[in-house]
Design an enzyme around this catalytic site. Sequence first.
Site, PDB file in Angstrom:
ATOM      1  CG  HIS A 142      -2.721  -0.099   0.793  1.00  0.00           C
ATOM      2  ND1 HIS A 142      -2.766   0.714  -0.114  1.00  0.00           N
ATOM      3  CD2 HIS A 142      -3.682  -1.140   1.398  1.00  0.00           C
ATOM      4  CE1 HIS A 142      -4.087   0.962  -0.402  1.00  0.00           C
ATOM      5  NE2 HIS A 142      -4.770  -0.353   1.490  1.00  0.00           N
ATOM      6  CB  THR A 143       4.503   2.650   1.730  1.00  0.00           C
ATOM      7  OG1 THR A 143       4.540   1.175   0.550  1.00  0.00           O
ATOM      8  CG2 THR A 143       3.546   2.030   2.747  1.00  0.00           C
TER       9      THR A 143
END
Length: 474
Positions: A142-143
Amino acid sequence: MATERPMAALDAAMMTGDVLTNPMHVAALLIFTPPPGSDCHYVDDLFRDGLLHLGGVDPRLSKRPHIGAGTFGRWVWQEVDVDLYSHVQRRVLPPESGEAGLWQLVADLHSLPLDRHRPLWMAYLIDGLPDGRFAFYIKLHHTLVDGVEGMQMIADGLTTDPDARDVKPFYSAGVHAPEPRAEAAGGPPNPLSLLSAIASTAGSSIGLARNLIGGGIDYLAAAAEGISPAPLSAPFTRFNDALGFKRAAAGGSWPLPRFRSVTQVAREGIADTVTINDVLTAVVSGALRGWLQDHDELPASSLIGFCPISVRAGDGSAGSGTGNMFGLQQCPLGTDLADPVARLTLVHRAMAWAKDQVARRGSAATVLLTTPNLVPTLLLSMLPLTPKWRTGYNVPISNVRGPAQDMYFNGAHLDALYPVSTVFDGFGLNATICSYADTVSFGYVAGRNLVPDVDTLIGHTEAALTELETALGR
């Protein structure tokens, strides 16, 4: 020595959460049919070419997270050389596995956290499907990307030309546009990326304070009407408990014209502002209601959905020059209502009100007003002695637009595109919907300890759509 740069605050928080609680990656499953006339070595050649002749790796996929004494306890990104043999792997399904075996493999792969000593992505080429078909399972942290940008990244590695044989995989350098194209991907970013954007722009302006006060009053009025739930009013379900280490995943595809037809009939019988997203959300609601009934666990009050909201400003400004505004909203799903038309009506009213709030109050205010319901849901699920009576939300539901045309990868036709999203403690079931060409795919992912039979939601989704069609007189 690797080049380092500081990690954004929310990215650092997600990395810490990844270490302490649940893996935070998003994924997609793509199923292909080889081109006509291809031989038995076609998939072998794809795999070999995916490791060679790339000309470099996309910069977003060439960095790894790092924390240590040298970073003074802060998370940083380190730019590193990518060992493709560690990131691009092959799996072969046992004979007679079929799609059930494919989804079991996907669930097992989705359970594995990404190795934080390397860039946070993996690509698996999976063959052994019936009729010579094969699949790609792709997961990214997700980063690195949110769901929308991740979908665009994957789409950039495909083509509409069935005769093209020089298509580079999604992780190759130079495949993607220089700037993210969230609008082209056709949906709002997910909750985590929204919080990141709001945190960097909200500030302490007088306008934001005014919108927070006005929005709070609006929420009280909407709660009285039943179109926006009061704080922590969602019933506790097994979806809101703590996760184990294993995941369960399932997906199904339906013709897009079925949903368009239902939407058109609903516009004539309910309101001319009913959207196809309202219909999709109502179908998920019906599927959840059917699943909970089968398990004798249907709460007396409605489940609450956690939904990203996208609206286009009337003047095209949206405050940022893009013409789009994004927010988060709690949506009563009407799972306590036996009538599918009544459920759709409630979902439509709730979503229309939510869009009006985002348009009037702005993204920052609506996200901040929603956060007090989100945080307790995540935290209370991790406290073993907390009474399991109420929560803020029950299930995240989002819709991402995939490619509108039939796509190919070096002659192989993309038959299906399934989202496989993220689950957390407190949000143990996730429903993500993705359109592609003339189909709509529903991807369900859950903690295996909470929803081991997640595949039965596919049958419940068909039943909910059929029920809605019948009730509307299709």
